[in-house]
Design a protein around this motif. Structure first.
Motif, PDB file in Angstrom:
ATOM      1  N   ARG A   1      37.459  61.890  26.988  1.00 16.95           N
ATOM      2  CA  ARG A   1      38.351  61.034  26.205  1.00 16.95           C
ATOM      3  C   ARG A   1      37.594  59.856  25.598  1.00 16.95           C
ATOM      4  O   ARG A   1      37.775  59.523  24.416  1.00 16.95           O
ATOM      5  CB  ARG A   1      39.479  60.522  27.099  1.00 16.95           C
ATOM      6  N   LYS A   2      36.744  59.238  26.381  1.00 16.08           N
ATOM      7  CA  LYS A   2      35.973  58.090  25.899  1.00 16.08           C
ATOM      8  C   LYS A   2      35.095  58.476  24.720  1.00 16.08           C
ATOM      9  O   LYS A   2      35.005  57.749  23.719  1.00 16.08           O
ATOM     10  CB  LYS A   2      35.128  57.531  27.041  1.00 16.08           C
ATOM     11  N   ALA A   3      34.444  59.638  24.805  1.00 19.62           N
ATOM     12  CA  ALA A   3      33.565  60.094  23.726  1.00 19.62           C
ATOM     13  C   ALA A   3      34.354  60.434  22.465  1.00 19.62           C
ATOM     14  O   ALA A   3      33.915  60.143  21.342  1.00 19.62           O
ATOM     15  CB  ALA A   3      32.757  61.303  24.190  1.00 19.62           C
ATOM     16  N   LEU A   4      35.512  61.062  22.622  1.00 18.64           N
ATOM     17  CA  LEU A   4      36.354  61.388  21.463  1.00 18.64           C
ATOM     18  C   LEU A   4      36.799  60.128  20.737  1.00 18.64           C
ATOM     19  O   LEU A   4      36.714  60.027  19.501  1.00 18.64           O
ATOM     20  CB  LEU A   4      37.577  62.189  21.921  1.00 18.64           C
ATOM     21  N   GLU A   5      37.268  59.162  21.492  1.00 14.75           N
ATOM     22  CA  GLU A   5      37.755  57.923  20.889  1.00 14.75           C
ATOM     23  C   GLU A   5      36.620  57.124  20.265  1.00 14.75           C
ATOM     24  O   GLU A   5      36.782  56.527  19.191  1.00 14.75           O
ATOM     25  CB  GLU A   5      38.491  57.103  21.945  1.00 14.75           C
ATOM     26  N   ALA A   6      35.449  57.121  20.902  1.00 15.71           N
ATOM     27  CA  ALA A   6      34.306  56.378  20.364  1.00 15.71           C
ATOM     28  C   ALA A   6      33.831  56.946  19.036  1.00 15.71           C
ATOM     29  O   ALA A   6      33.307  56.221  18.187  1.00 15.71           O
ATOM     30  CB  ALA A   6      33.165  56.394  21.375  1.00 15.71           C
ATOM     31  N   ASN A   7      34.027  58.256  18.842  1.00 20.16           N
ATOM     32  CA  ASN A   7      33.588  58.910  17.605  1.00 20.16           C
ATOM     33  C   ASN A   7      34.715  59.073  16.586  1.00 20.16           C
ATOM     34  O   ASN A   7      34.522  59.711  15.550  1.00 20.16           O
ATOM     35  CB  ASN A   7      32.985  60.270  17.932  1.00 20.16           C
TER      36      ASN A   7
ATOM     37  N   PRO B   1      39.529  68.270  16.015  1.00 19.31           N
ATOM     38  CA  PRO B   1      40.645  67.611  16.720  1.00 19.31           C
ATOM     39  C   PRO B   1      40.858  68.266  18.081  1.00 19.31           C
ATOM     40  O   PRO B   1      40.829  69.489  18.197  1.00 19.31           O
ATOM     41  CB  PRO B   1      41.831  67.847  15.782  1.00 19.31           C
ATOM     42  N   THR B   2      41.063  67.427  19.088  1.00 21.30           N
ATOM     43  CA  THR B   2      41.063  67.925  20.465  1.00 21.30           C
ATOM     44  C   THR B   2      42.294  67.480  21.247  1.00 21.30           C
ATOM     45  O   THR B   2      42.652  66.302  21.248  1.00 21.30           O
ATOM     46  CB  THR B   2      39.799  67.429  21.204  1.00 21.30           C
ATOM     47  N   TYR B   3      42.908  68.451  21.894  1.00 21.32           N
ATOM     48  CA  TYR B   3      44.051  68.214  22.783  1.00 21.32           C
ATOM     49  C   TYR B   3      43.644  68.727  24.156  1.00 21.32           C
ATOM     50  O   TYR B   3      43.209  69.869  24.296  1.00 21.32           O
ATOM     51  CB  TYR B   3      45.271  68.989  22.271  1.00 21.32           C
ATOM     52  N   PHE B   4      43.773  67.876  25.181  1.00 25.14           N
ATOM     53  CA  PHE B   4      43.498  68.388  26.514  1.00 25.14           C
ATOM     54  C   PHE B   4      44.282  67.632  27.566  1.00 25.14           C
ATOM     55  O   PHE B   4      44.808  66.548  27.314  1.00 25.14           O
ATOM     56  CB  PHE B   4      41.987  68.381  26.816  1.00 25.14           C
ATOM     57  N   TRP B   5      44.359  68.248  28.733  1.00 21.50           N
ATOM     58  CA  TRP B   5      45.126  67.664  29.831  1.00 21.50           C
ATOM     59  C   TRP B   5      44.482  68.017  31.170  1.00 21.50           C
ATOM     60  O   TRP B   5      43.703  68.955  31.283  1.00 21.50           O
ATOM     61  CB  TRP B   5      46.577  68.169  29.813  1.00 21.50           C
ATOM     62  N   TYR B   6      44.831  67.232  32.163  1.00 23.65           N
ATOM     63  CA  TYR B   6      44.386  67.502  33.533  1.00 23.65           C
ATOM     64  C   TYR B   6      45.277  66.717  34.479  1.00 23.65           C
ATOM     65  O   TYR B   6      46.099  65.886  34.041  1.00 23.65           O
ATOM     66  CB  TYR B   6      42.909  67.126  33.730  1.00 23.65           C
TER      67      TYR B   6
ATOM     68  N   PRO C   1      35.491  60.618  37.363  1.00 25.83           N
ATOM     69  CA  PRO C   1      35.228  59.808  36.163  1.00 25.83           C
ATOM     70  C   PRO C   1      34.351  60.508  35.133  1.00 25.83           C
ATOM     71  O   PRO C   1      34.379  60.161  33.950  1.00 25.83           O
ATOM     72  CB  PRO C   1      34.503  58.576  36.738  1.00 25.83           C
ATOM     73  N   PHE C   2      33.556  61.516  35.586  1.00 26.76           N
ATOM     74  CA  PHE C   2      32.649  62.207  34.670  1.00 26.76           C
ATOM     75  C   PHE C   2      33.302  63.412  33.993  1.00 26.76           C
ATOM     76  O   PHE C   2      32.643  64.112  33.222  1.00 26.76           O
ATOM     77  CB  PHE C   2      31.403  62.666  35.432  1.00 26.76           C
TER      78      PHE C   2
ATOM     79  N   GLY D   1      28.074  66.202  23.418  1.00 21.83           N
ATOM     80  CA  GLY D   1      27.998  66.918  22.152  1.00 21.83           C
ATOM     81  C   GLY D   1      29.035  66.485  21.135  1.00 21.83           C
ATOM     82  O   GLY D   1      29.139  67.055  20.055  1.00 21.83           O
ATOM     83  N   ILE D   2      29.814  65.474  21.474  1.00 21.94           N
ATOM     84  CA  ILE D   2      30.872  65.013  20.572  1.00 21.94           C
ATOM     85  C   ILE D   2      30.298  64.063  19.526  1.00 21.94           C
ATOM     86  O   ILE D   2      29.632  63.074  19.863  1.00 21.94           O
ATOM     87  CB  ILE D   2      32.003  64.334  21.367  1.00 21.94           C
ATOM     88  N   THR D   3      30.534  64.382  18.270  1.00 15.80           N
ATOM     89  CA  THR D   3      30.146  63.552  17.131  1.00 15.80           C
ATOM     90  C   THR D   3      31.393  63.339  16.272  1.00 15.80           C
ATOM     91  O   THR D   3      32.449  63.936  16.547  1.00 15.80           O
ATOM     92  CB  THR D   3      29.060  64.247  16.292  1.00 15.80           C
TER      93      THR D   3
END
Length: 355
Positions: free
Chosen positions: A309-315, A284-289, A302-303, A277-279
């Motif tokens: 992170r990959k989707a945020l950076e790609a968009n 702006p998103t901050y997260f950790w794990y 990996p999922f 759902g990331i466009t």
């Protein structure tokens, strides 16, 4: 000389009075109090705030099992003190005459569907001049919700920073059919937006703070797709702050569907993931794990965080991601782990993108 003796005598009397006090002052919560003692406190009981996670609260057997456990035993070391601090803030607000618990759905809606009665907001009034608020959405493990360790404990830290905070208690377990939890989140934001003046908050630039499956709900709601915030006619979140979010429910998805929505072929929130759902319009998103998060590993590491992170950076979405060596699942504020202090950084990120 005589005056000096009087002062010294008065000091000794005060010291003796302090020693004569009980282990905790009336209405004050400490980590070594039992859950029964906490629930028996008149201010806690009167406030309506949840002291057990929903699954435990709904079961007489589980309530009896946990009532003699201390708060420390019930929530664990990482959030015990913050949970106590949050409950003490609840007491302070209640005794000051402020309403703590708010029903998200109307009396008419609850009368038509009793499961909606559990959907509540616990309010922690803030002092920040700009009126920005945070809405905290804890996770759940089907039968249990993180009302204390991922709700009230987190609210305490944010409220101490001056922010108005709302903790959402939403439907879980047998009541998640027809996208119930996501509907609860949407209605909660609607409720706060419609009562913004009463709460002394601004409708825009709010932060959604989500954990585990609550993070997934916040992530879906933050999307500009048909199931996100636009469906509820409310402003987009100013920032999305998440701890160990579940992105993809993996093998749990067909189980949820078979148990909760067996006769439905329509879209259900648990089939979707945050990353899908990331466009470019995502907040702006901050997260950790953590690398030692067994839950995320079970669901397919990996999922989870890496895919978000990959989707945020790609968009091209502004983001900050932290991956810790020692940060297990369900640790909330994360005291005593590598994630300790993450909330200070997350709030700075929120302010940076909404100031």
């Amino acid at each position: 000389m005589f005056g000096h003796l009087l002062k010294r005598g008065a000091a000794m009397l005060c010291f003796a009075a302090v020693l004569a006090l009980p282990a905790y002052a009336e209405g004050r919560i400490t980590t070594d109090m039992t859950m029964k003692e906490i629930r028996s406190d008149p201010a806690i009981a009167g406030s309506g705030v949840s002291t057990y996670c929903k699954g435990d609260a709904d079961s007489l057997a589980l309530r009896r099992l946990y009532e003699n456990k201390t708060l420390l035993d019930y929530v664990g070391e990482t959030t015990a003190q913050d949970s106590a601090d949050g409950l003490n803030i609840v007491i302070e607000n209640y005794e000051a005459g402020k309403q703590v618990t708010w029903q998200v759905y109307s009396p008419e809606e609850i009368a038509a569907d009793s499961s909606l009665g559990c959907v509540q907001l616990f309010w922690f009034p803030g002092t920040n001049a700009d009126g920005k608020y945070a809405l905290v959405v804890g996770g759940n493990a089907a039968m249990k919700s993180g009302d204390l360790n991922e709700g009230i404990a987190v609210a305490a830290k944010l409220n101490e920073m001056g922010y108005s905070v709302f903790v959402l208690r939403y439907r879980i377990l047998w009541d998640i059919s027809n996208n119930g939890p996501l509907q609860d989140l949407g209605r909660a934001v609607q409720f706060i937006t419609n009562h913004a003046q009463q709460f002394g908050v601004q409708p825009e630039n709010y932060a959604l703070v989500g954990f585990s499956s609550g993070g997934q709900l916040c992530g879906l709601f933050s999307s500009d797709k048909r199931y996100g915030y636009k469906a509820y006619d409310v402003p987009k979140p100013g920032a999305l702050l998440m701890g160990y979010p579940v992105n993809d429910f993996a093998e749990i998805k067909p189980v949820y569907h078979a148990v909760m929505d067996p006769a439905s072929c329509r879209w259900r929130y648990y089939w979707s993931d945050i990353s899908g759902g990331i466009t470019p319009d995502f907040p702006p998103t901050y997260f950790w794990y953590g690398k030692n998060d067994v839950t995320l590993k079970t669901l397919g590491y990996p999922f989870q965080g890496p895919a978000v992170r990959k989707a945020l950076e790609a968009n091209g979405v502004p983001c900050e991601v932290h991956v810790y060596e020692n940060a297990p699942h369900a640790i909330g504020t994360g005291n005593g782990t590598d994630a300790e202090g993450w909330m200070t950084d997350a709030v700075a990120f929120w302010e940076q993108h909404t100031s």
